[in-house]
Write an enzyme that holds these catalytic residues in place. Structure first.
Site, PDB file in Angstrom:
ATOM      1  N   PRO A   2      19.309 -19.042  39.537  1.00 25.24           N
ATOM      2  CA  PRO A   2      18.883 -17.974  40.436  1.00 25.24           C
ATOM      3  C   PRO A   2      18.496 -18.517  41.804  1.00 25.24           C
ATOM      4  CG  PRO A   2      17.886 -17.693  38.282  1.00 25.24           C
ATOM      5  CD  PRO A   2      18.567 -19.029  38.266  1.00 25.24           C
ATOM      6  N   GLU A   3      18.918 -17.814  42.840  1.00 26.13           N
ATOM      7  CA  GLU A   3      18.591 -18.195  44.203  1.00 26.13           C
ATOM      8  C   GLU A   3      17.532 -17.243  44.747  1.00 26.13           C
ATOM      9  OE1 GLU A   3      22.138 -18.910  46.553  1.00 26.13           O
ATOM     10  OE2 GLU A   3      23.231 -19.570  44.783  1.00 26.13           O
TER      11      GLU A   3
END
Length: 291
Positions: A2-3
């Protein structure tokens, strides 16, 4: 992994369940994830109010009434789920594409008001840490982070200064969290495509109008991804169970062989998107638009 947009989506989903609520009890079901859990973590959390839930780069930060901050990183497959006695209080009406396996429920927080927040992580690459909030400037995870993409500190001049002298490809440089916080492989590919900059271009050549165009592209793609709820790749899902939808807007990432949507003198580019590997990660770009 996840960013920034995915982590921000999780933060917003957790706010109704955690912010302003006391942790009635904390249950830690194993000794470690990627790293060991903080010493006496369950004891230090029990009875403490979560005053605010923040995010810095890809980290979630629960500000506690005890004067400590609980830092949480999702790793590759970590996710939170929320259960409430009154299900109408659960944010969102979505469910996970695949239910989380309870065998991987590593941290369970029973919150005031009958709300349960569970951290589940099959691959155990996530981690948690507790630190004195007053010492945040010296925290090893946070101290060297660059500016947030939506902050006043992030701009074309900042980008040019941060990249000055760097002889690595711009794609690699943008993944350095000291340059800009929270970017990862997906959104770097998207920002470079929007700015019409080759991922192979040396970082130190990004200056002037090119740096300004790239800063604008980074800011916009992150803002749009947050609005869309992030991107769902493999295990990621939001804290409310909602899947992200920005992946349907990708112009470069994951579109190898598909026609480029960029504009050219003759209309739409339509040249096939290419994929190369840089430092072990796939890079997607248009060789025509991003010369």
């Amino acid at each position: 992994m996840p960013e920034l947009p995915e982590v921000e989506t999780v933060r917003r989903g957790l706010i109704p369940a955690m912010e302003g609520r006391r942790i009635v009890s904390a249950q830690v079901n194993r000794a470690d994830l990627r790293f060991a859990f903080p010493e006496r973590m369950a004891e230090r959390l029990t009875g403490i109010q979560v005053e605010r839930l923040d995010r810095r780069a890809k980290y979630l930060l629960a500000r506690l009434g005890s004067g400590e901050t609980l830092l949480m990183h999702l790793g590759m497959s970590g996710r939170f789920s929320i259960a409430a006695d009154d299900m109408a209080r659960q944010p969102g009406d979505f469910v996970y594409a695949a239910p989380a396996n309870p065998a991987h429920d590593h941290v369970v927080l029973e919150m005031e008001g009958g709300v349960r927040v569970t951290y589940n992580d099959p691959r155990r690459f996530g981690f948690m840490a507790l630190f004195d909030t007053a010492q945040e400037a010296h925290n090893p995870y946070l101290a060297l982070l660059g500016p947030e993409p939506d902050s006043n500190q992030f701009s074309g001049p900042h980008l040019a200064a941060a990249l000055k002298g760097r002889r690595s490809p711009i794609k690699t440089a943008l993944l350095d969290q000291r340059v800009v916080a929270g970017l990862g492989n997906i959104y770097v590919c998207e920002a470079l495509w929007r700015a019409r900059i080759s991922p192979r271009r040396l970082a130190h050549t990004i200056a002037g109008k090119r740096a300004e165009a790239l800063a604008v592209a980074v800011r916009n793609v992150i803002a749009e991804a947050i609005e869309a709820g992030g991107s769902t790749l493999r295990d990621y899902a939001g804290a409310d169970g909602a899947l992200g939808y920005f992946q349907h807007r990708f112009d470069a990432y994951g579109r190898e062989g598909e026609p480029c949507r960029g504009s050219s003198a003759g209309g739409v580019c339509a040249k096939p998107i290419s994929r190369i590997v840089q430092q072990g990660r796939s890079t997607f770009f248009c060789p025509d638009c991003q010369r």
